[in-house]
Enzyme design. Structure first.
Site, PDB file in Angstrom:
ATOM      1  N   ARG A  88      -5.710  -7.670  10.035  1.00  0.00           N
ATOM      2  CA  ARG A  88      -5.146  -6.700  10.982  1.00  0.00           C
ATOM      3  C   ARG A  88      -6.092  -6.588  12.175  1.00  0.00           C
ATOM      4  O   ARG A  88      -7.043  -5.815  12.157  1.00  0.00           O
ATOM      5  CB  ARG A  88      -5.004  -5.324  10.307  1.00  0.00           C
ATOM      6  CG  ARG A  88      -3.946  -5.261   9.206  1.00  0.00           C
ATOM      7  CD  ARG A  88      -3.892  -3.864   8.607  1.00  0.00           C
ATOM      8  NE  ARG A  88      -2.688  -3.598   7.866  1.00  0.00           N
ATOM      9  CZ  ARG A  88      -2.618  -3.573   6.523  1.00  0.00           C
ATOM     10  NH1 ARG A  88      -3.686  -3.805   5.795  1.00  0.00           N
ATOM     11  NH2 ARG A  88      -1.477  -3.304   5.922  1.00  0.00           N
ATOM     12  N   ARG A 100      -3.088 -11.765  12.287  1.00  0.00           N
ATOM     13  CA  ARG A 100      -1.916 -11.113  12.883  1.00  0.00           C
ATOM     14  C   ARG A 100      -2.277 -10.659  14.294  1.00  0.00           C
ATOM     15  O   ARG A 100      -3.317 -10.026  14.497  1.00  0.00           O
ATOM     16  CB  ARG A 100      -1.504  -9.909  12.049  1.00  0.00           C
ATOM     17  CG  ARG A 100      -0.345  -9.158  12.688  1.00  0.00           C
ATOM     18  CD  ARG A 100       0.186  -8.091  11.799  1.00  0.00           C
ATOM     19  NE  ARG A 100      -0.667  -6.915  11.780  1.00  0.00           N
ATOM     20  CZ  ARG A 100      -0.432  -5.854  11.003  1.00  0.00           C
ATOM     21  NH1 ARG A 100       0.603  -5.864  10.185  1.00  0.00           N
ATOM     22  NH2 ARG A 100      -1.223  -4.815  11.026  1.00  0.00           N
ATOM     23  N   GLU A 106       9.309  -7.349   8.682  1.00  0.00           N
ATOM     24  CA  GLU A 106       9.066  -5.936   8.383  1.00  0.00           C
ATOM     25  C   GLU A 106      10.086  -5.022   9.051  1.00  0.00           C
ATOM     26  O   GLU A 106       9.947  -3.806   9.035  1.00  0.00           O
ATOM     27  CB  GLU A 106       7.628  -5.532   8.732  1.00  0.00           C
ATOM     28  CG  GLU A 106       7.181  -5.927  10.117  1.00  0.00           C
ATOM     29  CD  GLU A 106       5.720  -5.591  10.392  1.00  0.00           C
ATOM     30  OE1 GLU A 106       5.096  -4.856   9.620  1.00  0.00           O
ATOM     31  OE2 GLU A 106       5.210  -6.080  11.416  1.00  0.00           O
ATOM     32  N   ASN A 125       5.545  -2.327   3.822  1.00  0.00           N
ATOM     33  CA  ASN A 125       5.206  -0.958   4.255  1.00  0.00           C
ATOM     34  C   ASN A 125       6.181  -0.515   5.340  1.00  0.00           C
ATOM     35  O   ASN A 125       6.745   0.576   5.287  1.00  0.00           O
ATOM     36  CB  ASN A 125       3.777  -0.886   4.815  1.00  0.00           C
ATOM     37  CG  ASN A 125       2.744  -1.416   3.831  1.00  0.00           C
ATOM     38  OD1 ASN A 125       3.044  -1.567   2.662  1.00  0.00           O
ATOM     39  ND2 ASN A 125       1.556  -1.694   4.306  1.00  0.00           N
ATOM     40  N   ASP A 126       6.360  -1.389   6.325  1.00  0.00           N
ATOM     41  CA  ASP A 126       7.295  -1.060   7.399  1.00  0.00           C
ATOM     42  C   ASP A 126       8.736  -1.356   7.004  1.00  0.00           C
ATOM     43  O   ASP A 126       9.638  -0.589   7.320  1.00  0.00           O
ATOM     44  CB  ASP A 126       6.941  -1.831   8.685  1.00  0.00           C
ATOM     45  CG  ASP A 126       5.858  -1.119   9.475  1.00  0.00           C
ATOM     46  OD1 ASP A 126       5.895   0.124   9.535  1.00  0.00           O
ATOM     47  OD2 ASP A 126       4.964  -1.793  10.009  1.00  0.00           O
ATOM     48  N   ARG A 165       7.392   7.798   5.621  1.00  0.00           N
ATOM     49  CA  ARG A 165       6.766   8.141   4.348  1.00  0.00           C
ATOM     50  C   ARG A 165       5.817   9.332   4.465  1.00  0.00           C
ATOM     51  O   ARG A 165       5.474   9.972   3.481  1.00  0.00           O
ATOM     52  CB  ARG A 165       6.051   6.951   3.740  1.00  0.00           C
ATOM     53  CG  ARG A 165       4.787   6.567   4.437  1.00  0.00           C
ATOM     54  CD  ARG A 165       4.047   5.569   3.623  1.00  0.00           C
ATOM     55  NE  ARG A 165       3.631   4.449   4.437  1.00  0.00           N
ATOM     56  CZ  ARG A 165       2.812   3.523   4.020  1.00  0.00           C
ATOM     57  NH1 ARG A 165       2.353   3.558   2.804  1.00  0.00           N
ATOM     58  NH2 ARG A 165       2.459   2.542   4.817  1.00  0.00           N
TER      59      ARG A 165
HETATM   60  C1  PEP Z   1       3.535  -3.801   6.480  1.00  0.00           C
HETATM   61  O1  PEP Z   1       4.217  -3.189   7.311  1.00  0.00           O
HETATM   62  O2  PEP Z   1       3.876  -3.971   5.285  1.00  0.00           O
HETATM   63  C2  PEP Z   1       2.215  -4.340   6.870  1.00  0.00           C
HETATM   64  C3  PEP Z   1       1.503  -5.071   6.045  1.00  0.00           C
HETATM   65  O3  PEP Z   1       1.766  -4.006   8.102  1.00  0.00           O
HETATM   66  P1  PEP Z   1       0.952  -2.646   8.406  1.00  0.00           P
HETATM   67  O4  PEP Z   1       0.754  -1.950   7.086  1.00  0.00           O
HETATM   68  O5  PEP Z   1      -0.301  -3.070   9.051  1.00  0.00           O
HETATM   69  O6  PEP Z   1       1.900  -1.963   9.313  1.00  0.00           O
HETATM   70 MG    MG Z   2       3.661  -3.295   9.414  1.00  0.00          MG
END
Ligand code: PEP
Ligand code: MG
Length: 580
Positions: free
Chosen positions: A307, A343, A442, A465-466, A476
């Site tokens: 990241r 990324r 995502e 996550n997104d 969340r």
């Molecule tokens: C995600 O969205 O799953 C992801 C890995 O990106 P971040 O958590 O950095 O938004």
């Molecule tokens: Mg993300």
């Protein structure tokens, strides 16, 4: 869970609820860390020169003390944790902060009041953001403020290093400077009133492998020094004055936990393979080049998500090409030939960076972020691409674009990358030929378009996550709707399955770098769908490898078929818990 009471009585025993922040069970006696009063009466000073001297001497002493703590922390937990404290020296030495404090002193304020005024301003500013990492900065400034105030007022420092064996530390907040004194042989548990899983207290507790429960409402008032407690860092519970039967139960849980941790060591150095022989890549998520060291220590096979936005945070201007090049090159060199998926800048939304001039948006998660921002800020984006491409000569670097929603974004990103590679080559700079360019899946749009994207991307990585948030249209962080936030929701699972199938059909790698990749309930489904790579936090590597090794493809298919016929998340969750 919304509305869960922070303390409840279970058969006469008081149980405090908090956030599970570091796994394990700790049984010991409470030591409450009380901040000594740092009160003073503000004065107007006339001899401003000697007051300035007094302030500068206090800052100097603070930096010297902190420098010694940095060294202590480096020995006990490693560089990453030491860096948190090193940041305090940088913060208090910041010319703007110091300059403003000195201006106030020159206007006649006493050093204590000038320091407090400026620090409080920063604390209020950092606390007002929605971003967890920026909120952490408020804890840092609070720590700095009390450190320097303590010196100015001549108040003795709290010495955690004197805590006896079997101590459970209880504090409002565990500041990095406090933790520097922790002797991990003596401290068996940590309980704080503030902080989440990503707070410094949590990071340090995990690095020290001390069970921790954070955000326990009123912990310092509800607990008394010397009282026996059980800290359950797995469940986020603190059991106060346990009965014999409970002690026996938790002692057994503790032994099981330690046994499991030891058993996981059997998976070190092994391939990541299912019981039926399918081999997977098991990578780590990192935020800084040095985290690559941790990735290797925990036996990660590469980095599936770097990241890079962390390199852009906590500063007043963007890192230039060379600084970025050095960071990416460093990670590549640490990883040697292991893959490193970098990324590109994922900012906006919850990741605000002031100097980039992003305007406050009504709906930041739907707004100007990640690839959308980069494609409109070409210079910044190109600088990053140049740095990544230059670093690509030093390892197996791949590029991943965040928050892609359309094929156009991938095309434009790829066009810029190949154009930049050509420019670098014409300047005589070595770059990797045909660097792989992948897409994070995502957003619901990217998942639905996976069949088309898979024809133009070199790989996918599913960001659950997104993806979960966008698919379920739920934040969340909002406890009223967090019950919807689960990657096991049938709609999210359908998108994951479709994404993986499209990748497999088109012969490209497909990984998962969201938190769900380490979820034991999710793993059989991913094996069945055909995922090829898992990217998880470094401490989860061995556990994920073990979980994968327990499944045959056939059994995973059976489970997945059943799951995909289910209508609700509850049904899926309950069923998966019976098979893992
Ligand atoms: C995600 O969205 O799953 C992801 C890995 O990106 P971040 O958590 O950095 O938004
Ligand atoms: Mg993300």
């Amino acid at each position: 869970m919304p509305g869960f009471p922070s303390a409840r009585l279970v058969r006469g025993i008081i149980m405090l609820k908090g956030t599970p922040a570091s796994d394990g069970i700790g049984i010991g006696r409470v030591m409450i860390i009380e901040e000594h009063s740092l009160e003073y009466t503000p004065k107007t000073v006339t001899d401003t020169d000697s007051e300035l001297e007094r302030f500068r001497a206090a800052v100097k002493e603070f930096c010297e003390n902190t420098g010694a703590q940095v060294e202590a922390l480096r020995q006990s937990t490693g560089d990453k944790e030491a860096e948190i404290l090193q940041g305090h020296i940088q913060m208090i030495s910041d010319p703007y902060l110091c300059g403003e404090i000195e201006k106030l002193i020159s206007d006649g304020r006493c050093a204590e009041s000038a320091l407090e005024h400026m620090c409080d301003m920063f604390i209020a500013m950092f606390s007002a953001t929605d971003d967890e990492l920026t909120k952490q900065r408020a804890a840092d400034v609070r720590d700095i403020k009390s450190g320097v105030l303590r010196i100015l007022l001549g108040v003795k420092e709290i010495k955690i290093s004197d805590a006896p064996k079997g101590t459970v530390l209880v504090a409002k907040e565990l500041t990095p400077s406090m933790t520097a004194g922790i002797n991990k042989d003596n401290i068996v548990g940590i309980v704080t009133e503030t902080g989440g899983r990503t707070s410094h207290s949590a990071i340090l507790a995990r690095a020290l492998e001390i069970p921790a429960v954070l955000s326990v409402d009123g912990a310092a008032a509800k607990l008394s020094s010397g009282e026996q407690v059980i800290v359950d860092g797995n469940e986020g519970e603190v059991i106060v004055s346990p009965e014999e039967a409970q002690l026996a139960h938790y002692n057994e849980k503790r032994s099981e936990f330690l046994q499991e941790r030891r058993e996981l060591e059997n998976y070190r150095g092994k391939k990541t393979a299912s019981a039926s022989g399918e081999v997977y890549e098991l990578f780590c998520n990192i935020g800084k080049p040095d985290d690559a060291v941790k990735a290797i220590e925990f036996d990660g096979e590469g980095v599936g998500l770097y990241r890079t936005e962390f390199l852009f945070m906590d500063r007043t201007s963007a890192p230039d090409e060379n600084e970025q090049f050095e960071a990416y090159k460093k990670a590549a060199l640490i990883l040697k030939d292991r893959p490193l998926i970098i990324r590109t800048l994922d900012i906006g939304g919850d990741k605000a960076i002031e100097y980039l001039g992003l305007e406050k948006e009504e709906n930041p998660f739907m707004g100007f972020r990640a690839i959308r921002f980069c494609l409109k800020n070409r210079e910044l984006f190109k600088t990053q691409i140049r740095a990544i491409l230059r670093a690509s000569a030093f390892g197996d670097i791949r590029i991943m674009l965040p928050l892609v929603t359309t094929v156009d974004e991938l095309r434009e990103g790829k066009r810029l990358i190949s154009q930049t590679a050509e420019e670098l080559k014409s300047e005589g700079v070595a770059v990797k030929e045909n660097i792989k360019v992948g897409v994070m899946i995502e957003t619901a749009s990217a998942a639905v378009m996976a069949d088309v994207l898979a024809k133009e991307a070199d790989f996918f990585s599913i960001g659950t996550n997104d993806l979960t948030g966008y698919t379920m249209a739920c934040d969340r962080g909002n406890s009223d709707v967090s019950y919807l936030y689960s990657a096991l929701q049938p709609s999210v699972l359908r998108l994951i399955k479709y994404t993986v199938e499209c990748a497999v059909r088109n012969g490209i790698d497909v990984g998962m770098c969201g938190e769900a990749a380490a979820d034991s309930r999710m793993i059989p489904l991913l094996i069945s769908f055909g995922l090829t790579e898992f990217s998880v936090s470094a401490p989860s590597v061995l556990k994920v490898r073990k979980t994968i090794s327990k499944w045959t493809k056939e059994k995973a298919d059976e489970v997945a078929e059943k799951v995909m016929s289910m209508a609700t998340e509850k049904e899926i969750d309950e069923y998966l818990k019976t098979v893992i």
